[in-house]
Design an enzyme around this catalytic site. Structure first.
Site, PDB file in Angstrom:
ATOM      1  N   ASN A 212       0.810  -1.499   0.003  1.00  0.00           N
ATOM      2  CA  ASN A 212       0.148   0.280  -0.214  1.00  0.00           C
ATOM      3  C   ASN A 212       0.693   1.400   0.232  1.00  0.00           C
ATOM      4  O   ASN A 212       0.516   2.211  -0.323  1.00  0.00           O
ATOM      5  CB  ASN A 212      -0.943  -0.173   0.852  1.00  0.00           C
ATOM      6  CG  ASN A 212      -2.244  -0.900   0.907  1.00  0.00           C
ATOM      7  OD1 ASN A 212      -2.333  -1.351   0.161  1.00  0.00           O
ATOM      8  ND2 ASN A 212      -2.941  -1.047   2.179  1.00  0.00           N
TER       9      ASN A 212
ATOM     10  N   THR B 101      19.605 -12.610 -30.090  1.00  0.00           N
ATOM     11  CA  THR B 101      18.265 -12.875 -29.621  1.00  0.00           C
ATOM     12  C   THR B 101      17.879 -12.752 -31.738  1.00  0.00           C
ATOM     13  O   THR B 101      17.785 -11.593 -32.139  1.00  0.00           O
ATOM     14  CB  THR B 101      17.565 -11.321 -29.016  1.00  0.00           C
ATOM     15  OG1 THR B 101      18.176 -11.050 -27.861  1.00  0.00           O
ATOM     16  CG2 THR B 101      16.109 -11.485 -28.697  1.00  0.00           C
TER      17      THR B 101
ATOM     18  N   LYS C  39      16.190 -12.139 -34.627  1.00  0.00           N
ATOM     19  CA  LYS C  39      15.409 -10.349 -35.055  1.00  0.00           C
ATOM     20  C   LYS C  39      14.952 -11.128 -36.552  1.00  0.00           C
ATOM     21  O   LYS C  39      15.604 -11.390 -37.146  1.00  0.00           O
ATOM     22  CB  LYS C  39      16.546  -9.304 -35.193  1.00  0.00           C
ATOM     23  CG  LYS C  39      16.324  -8.368 -33.641  1.00  0.00           C
ATOM     24  CD  LYS C  39      16.250  -7.803 -32.862  1.00  0.00           C
ATOM     25  CE  LYS C  39      16.909  -8.172 -30.768  1.00  0.00           C
ATOM     26  NZ  LYS C  39      16.015  -7.450 -29.910  1.00  0.00           N
TER      27      LYS C  39
ATOM     28  N   LYS D 176      18.316 -16.745 -28.346  1.00  0.00           N
ATOM     29  CA  LYS D 176      16.546 -16.112 -27.418  1.00  0.00           C
ATOM     30  C   LYS D 176      15.361 -15.654 -28.175  1.00  0.00           C
ATOM     31  O   LYS D 176      15.803 -14.938 -29.504  1.00  0.00           O
ATOM     32  CB  LYS D 176      17.819 -15.453 -26.748  1.00  0.00           C
ATOM     33  CG  LYS D 176      16.619 -14.827 -25.802  1.00  0.00           C
ATOM     34  CD  LYS D 176      17.060 -13.151 -24.999  1.00  0.00           C
ATOM     35  CE  LYS D 176      15.920 -12.215 -23.738  1.00  0.00           C
ATOM     36  NZ  LYS D 176      14.771 -11.868 -24.416  1.00  0.00           N
TER      37      LYS D 176
ATOM     38  N   ASP E 236      12.403 -13.541 -28.183  1.00  0.00           N
ATOM     39  CA  ASP E 236      12.921 -12.005 -27.472  1.00  0.00           C
ATOM     40  C   ASP E 236      11.413 -12.002 -26.305  1.00  0.00           C
ATOM     41  O   ASP E 236      10.771 -12.573 -26.555  1.00  0.00           O
ATOM     42  CB  ASP E 236      12.567 -10.782 -28.409  1.00  0.00           C
ATOM     43  CG  ASP E 236      12.977  -9.688 -27.927  1.00  0.00           C
ATOM     44  OD1 ASP E 236      13.492  -9.413 -26.825  1.00  0.00           O
ATOM     45  OD2 ASP E 236      13.693  -9.137 -28.360  1.00  0.00           O
ATOM     46  N   GLU E 237      11.256 -10.886 -25.386  1.00  0.00           N
ATOM     47  CA  GLU E 237      10.429 -10.735 -24.536  1.00  0.00           C
ATOM     48  C   GLU E 237       8.955 -11.344 -25.174  1.00  0.00           C
ATOM     49  O   GLU E 237       7.989 -11.692 -24.618  1.00  0.00           O
ATOM     50  CB  GLU E 237      10.147  -9.678 -23.533  1.00  0.00           C
ATOM     51  CG  GLU E 237      10.300  -8.470 -24.071  1.00  0.00           C
ATOM     52  CD  GLU E 237      10.851  -8.088 -25.203  1.00  0.00           C
ATOM     53  OE1 GLU E 237      11.341  -8.123 -25.571  1.00  0.00           O
ATOM     54  OE2 GLU E 237      10.129  -6.317 -25.689  1.00  0.00           O
TER      55      GLU E 237
ATOM     56  N   HIS F 121      13.861 -12.338 -18.686  1.00  0.00           N
ATOM     57  CA  HIS F 121      13.707 -11.730 -19.567  1.00  0.00           C
ATOM     58  C   HIS F 121      13.108 -10.276 -18.279  1.00  0.00           C
ATOM     59  O   HIS F 121      11.809 -10.760 -17.954  1.00  0.00           O
ATOM     60  CB  HIS F 121      13.112 -11.363 -21.048  1.00  0.00           C
ATOM     61  CG  HIS F 121      13.284  -9.954 -21.840  1.00  0.00           C
ATOM     62  ND1 HIS F 121      14.150 -10.488 -22.612  1.00  0.00           N
ATOM     63  CD2 HIS F 121      13.089  -8.961 -21.160  1.00  0.00           C
ATOM     64  CE1 HIS F 121      14.221  -8.931 -23.758  1.00  0.00           C
ATOM     65  NE2 HIS F 121      12.925  -7.996 -22.578  1.00  0.00           N
TER      66      HIS F 121
ATOM     67  N   LYS G 291      22.149   0.656 -24.890  1.00  0.00           N
ATOM     68  CA  LYS G 291      21.508   1.186 -26.359  1.00  0.00           C
ATOM     69  C   LYS G 291      20.457   1.872 -24.480  1.00  0.00           C
ATOM     70  O   LYS G 291      19.963   3.332 -25.135  1.00  0.00           O
ATOM     71  CB  LYS G 291      20.189   1.489 -27.671  1.00  0.00           C
ATOM     72  CG  LYS G 291      19.730  -0.063 -27.332  1.00  0.00           C
ATOM     73  CD  LYS G 291      18.554  -0.279 -28.246  1.00  0.00           C
ATOM     74  CE  LYS G 291      18.502  -1.939 -27.151  1.00  0.00           C
ATOM     75  NZ  LYS G 291      17.365  -2.427 -28.412  1.00  0.00           N
TER      76      LYS G 291
END
Lengths: 488, 138
Positions: A127, A177, A179, A205, A207-208, A297, A337
Site C-alpha cells: 500500500n 536475440t 530479430k 534467444k 524475445d520477450e 527477461h 542502448k
C-alpha cells in the site's frame, strides 16, 4: 458506577485513545532500535509532502508497510504488537538533493511467510507507494537475513552448474536475440537460430514478446528452433542452446510449454518478469526439478525502476529474483542502448553473483548481504552492443555474463553466421589479451584490428559499427560519488 | 570441421609462447591446472582422460608446459586441453579450459534424427572418428 459500560471500559492509555496520532508516536520510529540478525531491512528514498517531518514520514512508511492503519485500533492490544510494528530507525538526507531522505526500516522476520516473494512484496511495496503523506517513494535496497533466505530455493541451476553443463569456462557466454522480434514464420525463425549458433554463439534467444501469435504458434517455434540448435551443435562439436520463451496467459499454459521444451530436448527455457512473482517461483521449482536452465527477461521493469524518486531500484528486483530462483536476468550493459550507469550496473552484477557483499554506497549497496549459499544468477547484457566494444564490455562486466548481440549479430552485412563469428573472435581475442596481462582496455581497438587480420567478418563489423555509441546520461545514478560517471 | 570447444578455438591454434602466457595467468591467479586428452570429442564426453593429477600449488608455468609437451608427445593425434580449477568457496569448479593439441584431420559429427509423432525429433550426435576403436581413431 453511574457511567455507561462504554465509558467504563474505554481504553485509558494515551497511546490507544481513539483518533489519529502521529505514526512516530505510535511506535514506528525508534532511533535506538538494535537491529536483530534475523530482521529484514529496507531502505526507502522518501520525498515527504511539504511540511511533513521526514521522521514522521519514515515512521508512516514503516507503519503502513507493517501493521498500522490511519487511526488507532484497540485490537492491536490482542497481539504482541510491538514485535509486529516495523521500526524506522534512521533517517539521512540524500546528499546533494533537497527534500529527499533515506529512511532505514527494520521488519521482524515473523511478518513474512517463508519462501514467498508475493508475501514479502505485498508488505514492502503493497500500500505504501500510494500514501498521501509522501510525494514520492522509492525502495532502494533490502537486506535479507540468512534465516529468511534459507526458506527460498534460489537459482534452479546457477552460474557454476550452467558452465559445467554448457562446457564453457573462463569467458563470457555469447548470445543473440532473434530479430525481427515479431513476424517470422517458424521455419524462418529456426534459420536465424541455426545461423547464429553455427557462427559461434552459445545461445540464441526468443524475445520477450514472442509467445504464440498468429504468425507463429509456439510449437512451430520450438520444433524449428531445436532443429537449428542441434544442427549447429553437430557442426561445432559444442553444447549450444536456445531460450524457448514459455511465457503464456496461465500457469497451465506455461507448464505445458515448458514440458514441451523439455521434450524437444532444450536445455534452457525462458519467462518474462511480467508473469509475476508467484509464477516465477513456480517456474523456478519446475526448472530445478527438470534440470532446465531458467532465463528471465526483465520485461516491464523500467516502468518502475528507472526514475530516481519513485518506484524501486532494480537491485531490489535482482535480490528478489535470486531468491525466486531464476538462472539468468537482464541486468544492463553500461555501453549499450538501454539505461545503465556503470557503478549502478556493477552493484546489480555483484548482487547477482557474489556470495557476500559489503556496504558499497557508490554502487548503491546500502546493506551488507550474506547470500546463504543461494546459487549465482548470470547477468545478461543485451541491447545495442557490438563487437567493437568488446574491451569495454569485458572490463565493465567481467567473465560471468551473457553478452547478447542481437542487431550486432543479425545486422552483419555478410550474414548472421559472419556476425556471430565476428563476436566470438572479438571475445576470444580480448580474453586472451587480458589473460596475457596486456592493458586491453587501452589497447582494445588495436587488439580487435589485429584479430580482424585473420577474420574478415570481424573487420567488416568493426568498419560498420565503428561510430556507434549510446552516450546518454543515465537517470538512475549513484548519490554517493563526487562526479557523475561517464558511460564510456 | 574444427572442434570449437574451449575458450580460444575460434582463434588460430595457439603458439607455445601464447600457451605459456595463459599458463602464467593461471599460476598468477593461484589456480591449479591439469592436462586431459581424448579421441572421443563428443561435447557431452565430460571425462577426457587425465594426464596425471591436477598440479596443485603450482608455482611455475613451465611445470604445466612440461606436462602439455609430454602429453602431446605421447598422444600426438589426440585432442589435448588444459583446464584450470578454482577451489574458492562458491566456485569450486573449472574456470578456464582451452585446447592445445588437435588431430590433423577432424571429421566431425553426424546429426542423427529419429522421427516421432507430431514432428517431434530425437537428436543425437555421432562422432565419425569413434567408428574406429579407441586409440585408432585419428
Amino acid at each position: 458506577m453511574s457511567q455507561s459500560v462504554e465509558s467504563r471500559t474505554r481504553i485509558k492509555s494515551e497511546r490507544y485513545e481513539s483518533g489519529v496520532i502521529p505514526y512516530a508516536k505510535m511506535g514506528y520510529w525508534d532511533a535506538d532500535y538494535v537491529i536483530k540478525e534475523t530482521d529484514i531491512l529496507a531502505l526507502f528514498r522518501i520525498t515527504p509532502q511539504p511540511g511533513v517531518d521526514p521522521i514522521e514520514a519514515s515512521a508512516a512508511i514503516a507503519g503502513e508497510s507493517s501493521t498500522a492503519t490511519w487511526t488507532v485500533v484497540w485490537t492491536d492490544l490482542l497481539t504482541a504488537c510491538d514485535l509486529y510494528r516495523a521500526k524506522a530507525y534512521r533517517v539521512d538526507p540524500v546528499p546533494n538533493v533537497a527534500d529527499q531522505y533515506f529512511a532505514y526500516i527494520a521488519y521482524d522476520i515473523d511478518l513474512f511467510e517463508e519462501g514467498s516473494i508475493a508475501n514479502l512484496t505485498a508488505s514492502i511495496i503493497g500500500n505504501v507507494f500510494g500514501f498521501k503523506a509522501v510525494k514520492a517513494l522509492r525502495l532502494e535496497d533490502m537486506r535479507m537475513p540468512v534465516a529468511y533466505l534459507k526458506t527460498f530455493q534460489g537459482p534452479a541451476t546457477g552460474l557454476i552448474v550452467e558452465r559445467e553443463r554448457m562446457d564453457k569456462f573462463g569467458r563470457p557466454f555469447l548470445g543473440a536475440t532473434v530479430k525481427p522480434k515479431l513476424g517470422l514464420s517458424g521455419k524462418n525463425y529456426g534459420r536465424v537460430v541455426y545461423e547464429g549458433l553455427k557462427g559461434g554463439l552459445d545461445f540464441l534467444k526468443d524475445d520477450e514478446n514472442i509467445n504464440s501469435q498468429p504468425f507463429m504458434r509456439w510449437r512451430e517455434r520450438f520444433l524449428y528452433s531445436m532443429e537449428g540448435v542441434n544442427k549447429a551443435s553437430a557442426s561445432a562439436g559444442e553444447i549450444k542452446g536456445h531460450y524457448l520463451n514459455v511465457t503464456a496467459a496461465t500457469m497451465e499454459d506455461m507448464y505445458e510449454r515448458a514440458e514441451f521444451s523439455k521434450e524437444v530436448g532444450s536445455i534452457i527455457c525462458m519467462i518474462d518478469l511480467v508473469i509475476g512473482y508467484t509464477a516465477i517461483q513456480s517456474m523456478a521449482i519446475w526448472a530445478r526439478k527438470h534440470d532446465m536452465i531458467l532465463h528471465l527477461h526483465r520485461a516491464g521493469n523500467s516502468t518502475y525502476s528507472r526514475q530516481k524518486n519513485h518506484g524501486m531500484n532494480f537491485r531490489v528486483i535482482c535480490k528478489w529474483m535470486r531468491m525466486a530462483g531464476v538462472d539468468h536476468i537482464h541486468a544492463g550493459t553500461v555501453v549499450g542502448k538501454l539505461e545503465g550507469d556503470p557503478l549502478m550496473i556493477k552493484g546489480f552484477y555483484n548482487t547477482l553473483l557474489e556470495s557476500e557483499t559489503d556496504i558499497n554506497l557508490p554502487q548503491g549497496l546500502f546493506f551488507a548481504q550474506n547470500w546463504a549459499s543461494l546459487r549465482k544468477v548470470v547477468p545478461v547484457a543485451s541491447g545495442g552492443i557490438h563487437a567493437g566494444q568488446m574491451h569495454q564490455l569485458l572490463d565493465y562486466l567481467g567473465d560471468d555474463v551473457v553478452l547478447q548481440f542481437g542487431g550486432g549479430t543479425i545486422g552483419h552485412p555478410d550474414g548472421i553466421q559472419a556476425g556471430a563469428t565476428a563476436n566470438r573472435v572479438a571475445l576470444e581475442s580480448m580474453v586472451m589479451a587480458r589473460n596475457e596481462g596486456r592493458n586491453y582496455v587501452a589497447e582494445g581497438p588495436q587488439i580487435l584490428r589485429d584479430a580482424a587480420k585473420t577474420c574478415g567478418p570481424l573487420q567488416t563489423a568493426l568498419d560498420l559499427w565503428k561510430d556507434i555509441s549510446f552516450n546518454y546520461t543515465s537517470t538512475d545514478t549513484a548519490d554517493f560519488v563526487e562526479t557523475p560517471t561517464a558511460n564510456i | 570441421m574444427r572442434l570449437t570447444q574451449g575458450t580460444f578455438s575460434f582463434l588460430p591454434d595457439l603458439t607455445d609462447e601464447q600457451i605459456n602466457k595463459q599458463l602464467t595467468y593461471i599460476v598468477s591467479k593461484g589456480l591449479s591446472a591439469n592436462v586431459e586428452y581424448t579421441d572421443d570429442p563428443h561435447p557431452r564426453n565430460s571425462y577426457w582422460e587425465l594426464w596425471g593429477l591436477p598440479l596443485f600449488d603450482v608455482k611455475d608455468a613451465s611445470a604445466v608446459m612440461y606436462e602439455i609437451s609430454s602429453c602431446r608427445k605421447a598422444k600426438p593425434n589426440y585432442y589435448v586441453k588444459v583446464n584450470a580449477f578454482d577451489n574458492t568457496r562458491g566456485i569450486e569448479s573449472c574456470v578456464m579450459s582451452f585446447i592445445v593439441n588437435r588431430p590433423a584431420n577432424e571429421p566431425g559429427f553426424l546429426l542423427q534424427r529419429q522421427d516421432f509423432e507430431g514432428r517431434t525429433m530425437k537428436y543425437s550426435l555421432h562422432s565419425y572418428a569413434t567408428e574406429k576403436p579407441e586409440g585408432a581413431r585419428y
